[in-house]
Design a protein around this motif. Structure first.
Motif, short mmCIF file in Angstrom:
data_model
loop_
_atom_site.label_atom_id
_atom_site.label_comp_id
_atom_site.label_asym_id
_atom_site.label_seq_id
_atom_site.Cartn_x
_atom_site.Cartn_y
_atom_site.Cartn_z
N GLN A 151 -11.70 13.08 -4.65
CA GLN A 151 -12.40 11.87 -5.06
C GLN A 151 -11.43 10.83 -5.60
N GLU A 152 -10.45 11.27 -6.36
CA GLU A 152 -9.45 10.34 -6.90
C GLU A 152 -8.65 9.70 -5.76
N LEU A 153 -8.36 10.46 -4.72
CA LEU A 153 -7.63 9.89 -3.59
C LEU A 153 -8.52 8.90 -2.82
N ARG A 154 -9.79 9.23 -2.65
CA ARG A 154 -10.72 8.28 -2.00
C ARG A 154 -10.74 6.96 -2.78
N ASP A 155 -10.87 7.07 -4.09
CA ASP A 155 -10.92 5.86 -4.93
C ASP A 155 -9.62 5.08 -4.82
N PHE A 156 -8.51 5.78 -4.80
CA PHE A 156 -7.21 5.12 -4.70
C PHE A 156 -7.08 4.34 -3.39
N VAL A 174 -11.20 1.13 6.42
CA VAL A 174 -12.06 2.30 6.65
C VAL A 174 -11.52 3.13 7.81
N THR A 175 -11.09 2.46 8.87
CA THR A 175 -10.55 3.17 10.03
C THR A 175 -9.28 3.93 9.67
N GLU A 176 -8.39 3.30 8.93
CA GLU A 176 -7.15 3.96 8.52
C GLU A 176 -7.44 5.11 7.56
N GLN A 177 -8.38 4.92 6.65
CA GLN A 177 -8.74 6.01 5.74
C GLN A 177 -9.26 7.20 6.51
N ALA A 178 -10.11 6.96 7.50
CA ALA A 178 -10.68 8.06 8.27
C ALA A 178 -9.59 8.86 8.97
N GLU A 179 -8.59 8.17 9.53
CA GLU A 179 -7.53 8.90 10.21
C GLU A 179 -6.64 9.63 9.22
N ILE A 180 -6.37 9.03 8.07
CA ILE A 180 -5.57 9.70 7.05
C ILE A 180 -6.24 10.99 6.59
N TRP A 181 -7.55 10.93 6.35
CA TRP A 181 -8.28 12.14 5.96
C TRP A 181 -8.25 13.18 7.06
N GLN A 182 -8.41 12.75 8.29
CA GLN A 182 -8.36 13.70 9.40
C GLN A 182 -7.01 14.40 9.45
N GLN A 186 0.83 -1.20 0.00
CA GLN A 186 0.00 0.00 0.00
C GLN A 186 0.87 1.25 0.00
N LEU A 187 1.92 1.24 0.78
CA LEU A 187 2.80 2.41 0.83
C LEU A 187 3.55 2.60 -0.48
N ALA A 188 3.98 1.50 -1.10
CA ALA A 188 4.65 1.60 -2.40
C ALA A 188 3.70 2.18 -3.45
N ALA A 189 2.44 1.74 -3.42
CA ALA A 189 1.44 2.27 -4.36
C ALA A 189 1.18 3.75 -4.09
N ALA A 190 1.12 4.12 -2.82
CA ALA A 190 0.89 5.53 -2.46
C ALA A 190 2.05 6.40 -2.92
N THR A 191 3.25 5.88 -2.81
CA THR A 191 4.43 6.63 -3.26
C THR A 191 4.37 6.87 -4.77
N ALA A 192 4.00 5.84 -5.51
CA ALA A 192 3.86 5.99 -6.97
C ALA A 192 2.75 6.98 -7.31
N TYR A 193 1.65 6.91 -6.57
CA TYR A 193 0.52 7.84 -6.79
C TYR A 193 0.97 9.28 -6.53
N THR A 210 -9.38 3.21 -1.44
CA THR A 210 -10.29 2.06 -1.43
C THR A 210 -9.75 0.94 -2.30
N MET A 211 -9.24 1.28 -3.48
CA MET A 211 -8.70 0.29 -4.39
C MET A 211 -7.50 -0.44 -3.77
N GLN A 212 -6.75 0.27 -2.93
CA GLN A 212 -5.58 -0.33 -2.29
C GLN A 212 -5.95 -1.07 -1.01
N GLN A 213 -7.23 -1.14 -0.72
CA GLN A 213 -7.73 -1.89 0.44
C GLN A 213 -7.23 -1.33 1.77
N VAL A 214 -7.03 -0.03 1.79
CA VAL A 214 -6.74 0.63 3.06
C VAL A 214 -8.03 0.59 3.89
#
Length: 217
Positions: free
Chosen positions: A76-81, A89-97, A8-15, A83-87
C-alpha cells in the motif's frame, strides 16, 4: 528520459534507500544499484526505453517478504508513493506486473508471463544472483538465516513449490536448487552472454570448494 521521469526515478531511489538501507540479507542498496546498472545495460543493448525497467528494478525488493515484515502495508505504501509521484496508471500497472512476477520462487510451479521490460528486469536480478557476486550473496544470506554451509548427507531438493523452497537447506545446496539453473532461464541475448561467464565462475568455485572440503588439495 524526460525531466519528469528523472525526478520520479530520483524519488524512487530515495524511497528504496529508506526501505532497504538497513538490510543485511543481500537485498540491500548495493544489490539494487547493480540490478539497475545491469537493467540499463541490457536495455541499451536490446534498444529498449529505460524508464519503466529501471523504475521497476529500483523498487523490485521494497515489498519482498524476505525483506519487509508486513507485505500488505509495504504494498500500500508503494501504491501511494507511485501515485504521489504521478507515475501514470499504465506505467504503474506494468511496474506491478514486473515486481509481482519476476522472482524465482514465483516461477517454480508455473512460468509467469512478462513483458520485454519485465524480462529485462528479471534477467538483471538473476544475473546479480550468479557469478562471484552471487557466491558472496549466497553465503551472506546463509549466514543471515543461520543455514549450515555444507552437509554432503543432505541432497539438493527438486520439484519445489514456494513453501518448500523457503525452507532452510545448506548454502551449497542453493547453487543446485537455484543458481545453476538461472543461466538457462535468461530471456535476452545480452543476459545469456553475461550468464555464461558467471556460470563458469560458480562451477569452478564449487569444484574447488568440494576438493578443499574433502581434503583433496
Amino acid at each position: 528520459m524526460n525531466e519528469l521521469q528523472q525526478r520520479q526515478l530520483a524519488a524512487a531511489t530515495a524511497y528504496m534507500q529508506q526501505v532497504l538501507g538497513q538490510d543485511h540479507s543481500g537485498h540491500s542498496v548495493d544489490h539494487i544499484q547493480r540490478v539497475v546498472r545491469l537493467t540499463t545495460t541490457i536495455c541499451q543493448q536490446e534498444q529498449v526505453a529505460v524508464f519503466v525497467p529501471v523504475l521497476a528494478a529500483t523498487l523490485h525488493d521494497v515489498i519482498d517478504d524476505k525483506v519487509v515484515s508486513d507485505v500488505e502495508t509495504a504494498r500500500q505504501e508503494l501504491r501511494d508513493f507511485l501515485t504521489m509521484q504521478q507515475v501514470s496508471v499504465t506505467e504503474q500497472a506494468e511496474i506491478w506486473q514486473i515486481i509481482d512476477r519476476l522472482s524465482f520462487s514465483k516461477n517454480l510451479v508455473h512460468k509467469q508471463q512478462l513483458s520485454l521490460n519485465g524480462q529485462i528486469v528479471q534477467d538483471a536480478d538473476r544475473l546479480d544472483a550468479i557469478g562471484a557476486i552471487g557466491i558472496a550473496r549466497t553465503f551472506y544470506y546463509g549466514g543471515h538465516t543461520g543455514a549450515a554451509m555444507y552437509d554432503p548427507a543432505i541432497k539438493p531438493r527438486t520439484q519445489m513449490d514456494k513453501s518448500a523452497y523457503r525452507k532452510q537447506s545448506p548454502v551449497i545446496n542453493h547453487f543446485y536448487e537455484k543458481l545453476l539453473l538461472l543461466q538457462d532461464s535468461m530471456n535476452t541475448a545480452s543476459a545469456k552472454k553475461i550468464a555464461a561467464q558467471r556460470q563458469q565462475v560458480m562451477l569452478d568455485f564449487l569444484a574447488e570448494f568440494k576438493a578443499e572440503w574433502n581434503g583433496d588439495v
